[in-house]
Design a protein around this motif. Structure first.
Motif, PDB file in Angstrom:
ATOM      1  N   ASP A 166       0.867  -1.179   0.000  1.00 51.24           N
ATOM      2  CA  ASP A 166       0.000   0.000   0.000  1.00 51.24           C
ATOM      3  C   ASP A 166       0.903   1.228   0.000  1.00 51.24           C
ATOM      4  O   ASP A 166       1.181   1.824   1.044  1.00 51.24           O
ATOM      5  CB  ASP A 166      -0.923  -0.013   1.221  1.00 51.24           C
ATOM      6  N   ARG A 167       1.360   1.599  -1.180  1.00 46.70           N
ATOM      7  CA  ARG A 167       2.312   2.695  -1.299  1.00 46.70           C
ATOM      8  C   ARG A 167       1.663   4.039  -1.016  1.00 46.70           C
ATOM      9  O   ARG A 167       2.319   4.956  -0.520  1.00 46.70           O
ATOM     10  CB  ARG A 167       2.937   2.672  -2.690  1.00 46.70           C
ATOM     11  N   ALA A 168       0.397   4.171  -1.356  1.00 44.76           N
ATOM     12  CA  ALA A 168      -0.290   5.439  -1.093  1.00 44.76           C
ATOM     13  C   ALA A 168      -0.378   5.710   0.411  1.00 44.76           C
ATOM     14  O   ALA A 168      -0.171   6.842   0.869  1.00 44.76           O
ATOM     15  CB  ALA A 168      -1.686   5.410  -1.718  1.00 44.76           C
ATOM     16  N   ALA A 169      -0.688   4.666   1.193  1.00 43.64           N
ATOM     17  CA  ALA A 169      -0.751   4.844   2.644  1.00 43.64           C
ATOM     18  C   ALA A 169       0.618   5.192   3.214  1.00 43.64           C
ATOM     19  O   ALA A 169       0.733   6.023   4.126  1.00 43.64           O
ATOM     20  CB  ALA A 169      -1.297   3.579   3.297  1.00 43.64           C
ATOM     21  N   LEU A 170       1.667   4.562   2.685  1.00 47.95           N
ATOM     22  CA  LEU A 170       3.010   4.874   3.164  1.00 47.95           C
ATOM     23  C   LEU A 170       3.390   6.296   2.795  1.00 47.95           C
ATOM     24  O   LEU A 170       4.079   6.986   3.566  1.00 47.95           O
ATOM     25  CB  LEU A 170       4.019   3.881   2.588  1.00 47.95           C
ATOM     26  N   GLY A 194       3.275  -0.550  -9.228  1.00 45.52           N
ATOM     27  CA  GLY A 194       1.870  -0.667  -8.887  1.00 45.52           C
ATOM     28  C   GLY A 194       1.289   0.663  -8.484  1.00 45.52           C
ATOM     29  O   GLY A 194       1.940   1.720  -8.550  1.00 45.52           O
ATOM     30  N   GLU A 195       0.056   0.643  -8.055  1.00 43.63           N
ATOM     31  CA  GLU A 195      -0.662   1.854  -7.695  1.00 43.63           C
ATOM     32  C   GLU A 195      -0.013   2.532  -6.492  1.00 43.63           C
ATOM     33  O   GLU A 195       0.391   1.882  -5.540  1.00 43.63           O
ATOM     34  CB  GLU A 195      -2.117   1.498  -7.372  1.00 43.63           C
ATOM     35  N   GLY A 196       0.094   3.825  -6.587  1.00 44.45           N
ATOM     36  CA  GLY A 196       0.644   4.605  -5.485  1.00 44.45           C
ATOM     37  C   GLY A 196       2.148   4.814  -5.555  1.00 44.45           C
ATOM     38  O   GLY A 196       2.703   5.493  -4.684  1.00 44.45           O
ATOM     39  N   THR A 197       2.807   4.261  -6.594  1.00 47.29           N
ATOM     40  CA  THR A 197       4.270   4.405  -6.672  1.00 47.29           C
ATOM     41  C   THR A 197       4.680   5.862  -6.834  1.00 47.29           C
ATOM     42  O   THR A 197       5.609   6.338  -6.169  1.00 47.29           O
ATOM     43  CB  THR A 197       4.824   3.559  -7.833  1.00 47.29           C
ATOM     44  N   GLU A 198       4.010   6.578  -7.728  1.00 47.36           N
ATOM     45  CA  GLU A 198       4.362   7.982  -7.960  1.00 47.36           C
ATOM     46  C   GLU A 198       4.089   8.823  -6.715  1.00 47.36           C
ATOM     47  O   GLU A 198       4.844   9.748  -6.405  1.00 47.36           O
ATOM     48  CB  GLU A 198       3.584   8.531  -9.158  1.00 47.36           C
ATOM     49  N   ASP A 199       2.998   8.514  -6.001  1.00 43.83           N
ATOM     50  CA  ASP A 199       2.719   9.247  -4.761  1.00 43.83           C
ATOM     51  C   ASP A 199       3.830   9.020  -3.741  1.00 43.83           C
ATOM     52  O   ASP A 199       4.247   9.939  -3.034  1.00 43.83           O
ATOM     53  CB  ASP A 199       1.381   8.789  -4.172  1.00 43.83           C
TER      54      ASP A 199
END
Length: 222
Positions: A166-170, A194-199
Motif C-alpha cells: 500500500d504505497r499510497a498509505a506509506l 503498482g498503484e501509489g508508486t508515484e505518490d
C-alpha cells in the motif's frame, strides 16, 4: 573512506599506527635485561657441566618479523578494510523504503543484500537510517531515524508479506513523519511497481530537503 584501488579503509586514521613499526622493531631487537643472579650453593656441583641450550642475547630475526607481521595485520584490521569499495559520495542520512509484498518475495534476497549494503555505507559514515516497508502490518513501526545497527537488526528479522503493498498509505505516513532534511532517499522496489508508486516517490522527494529519490529494482531471476 580511503580507497587504494580495489581496497578501501573505512577508518584510515588507524593506518597512522604503521609509522610506529620501526620503533617496535628496535624494541623487539633490543638486548633483553640481564637475569637477576641469586647465589645457590648446590649449583657449584654443576659448574663444570656443559649446557647444550643457550639463551640468545637478541630476539631471533624470524621471531621479530613474525611479531611485526602480526602487528601490521592488527593495524590493518583496525582500519576496517573493504574489498572493492563503492563510490559512496557525500555522507547523508538515509531514507530507505523497501517493497516487502508478495511480489517482492521472489527477489527478497537481492533486496535485502542491496539494503544491507546501503545500511553499511550509512554505518561507516555515522549517519542514521530511516527504514520503512510498503506492505501494511497490524503494528506499524514508527517512521523515524534510528542507528544503522538497529536498522540492520530489523532488516534481518523482516520477511515479505503475503499481501499487496500500500504505497499510497506509506506516502501519507512519510508526509506526516518528522524526518530531518538532507536525506538520501532510496526506494528498493519489487520490479513490478503498482498503484501509489508515484505518490510514494513524490513524498520521498518533497519531504523537507530530501535528495532526489531513486527507485532501484533487483536483477531479474535467471
Amino acid at each position: 573512506m580511503l580507497s587504494l584501488g580495489a581496497l578501501g579503509f573505512a577508518a584510515p586514521l588507524a593506518l597512522a599506527a604503521l609509522a610506529s613499526l620501526p620503533v617496535l622493531y628496535l624494541l623487539l631487537r633490543a638486548t633483553p635485561p640481564a637475569p637477576r643472579r641469586t647465589p645457590f650453593p648446590p649449583m657449584r656441583l654443576l659448574a663444570d657441566t656443559e649446557l647444550d641450550e643457550e639463551t640468545p642475547r637478541r630476539t631471533p630475526l624470524w621471531l621479530v618479523i613474525l611479531r611485526l607481521l602480526i602487528a601490521t595485520l592488527v593495524i590493518l584490521g583496525l582500519a576496517r578494510p573493504i574489498l572493492f569499495p563503492r563510490d559512496e559520495g557525500p555522507s547523508r542520512p538515509l531514507l530507505l523504503v523497501m517493497d516487502d509484498d508478495w511480489a517482492a518475495s521472489a527477489n527478497w534476497d537481492r533486496l535485502v543484500q542491496e539494503a544491507g549494503a546501503r545500511i553499511d555505507v550509512a554505518d561507516r559514515s555515522g549517519e542514521p537510517v530511516t527504514l520503512v516497508f510498503t506492505a501494511p502490518r497490524l503494528e506499524e513501526a514508527d517512521v523515524a531515524p534510528q542507528p544503522p545497527a538497529e536498522a540492520r537488526r530489523r532488516l534481518a528479522a523482516h520477511s515479505p508479506a503475503a499481501w499487496a503493498a500500500d504505497r499510497a498509505a506509506l506516502a501519507e505516513r512519510l508526509a506526516e513523519a518528522d524526518i530531518p532534511g538532507g536525506q538520501e532517499a532510496v526506494y528498493l522496489t519489487n520490479g513490478i511497481g503498482g498503484e501509489g508508486t508515484e505518490d510514494l516517490l513524490a513524498a520521498m522527494r518533497g519531504h523537507g530537503a530530501l535528495g532526489q529519490a531513486r527507485a532501484l529494482a533487483p536483477d531479474p531471476l535467471n
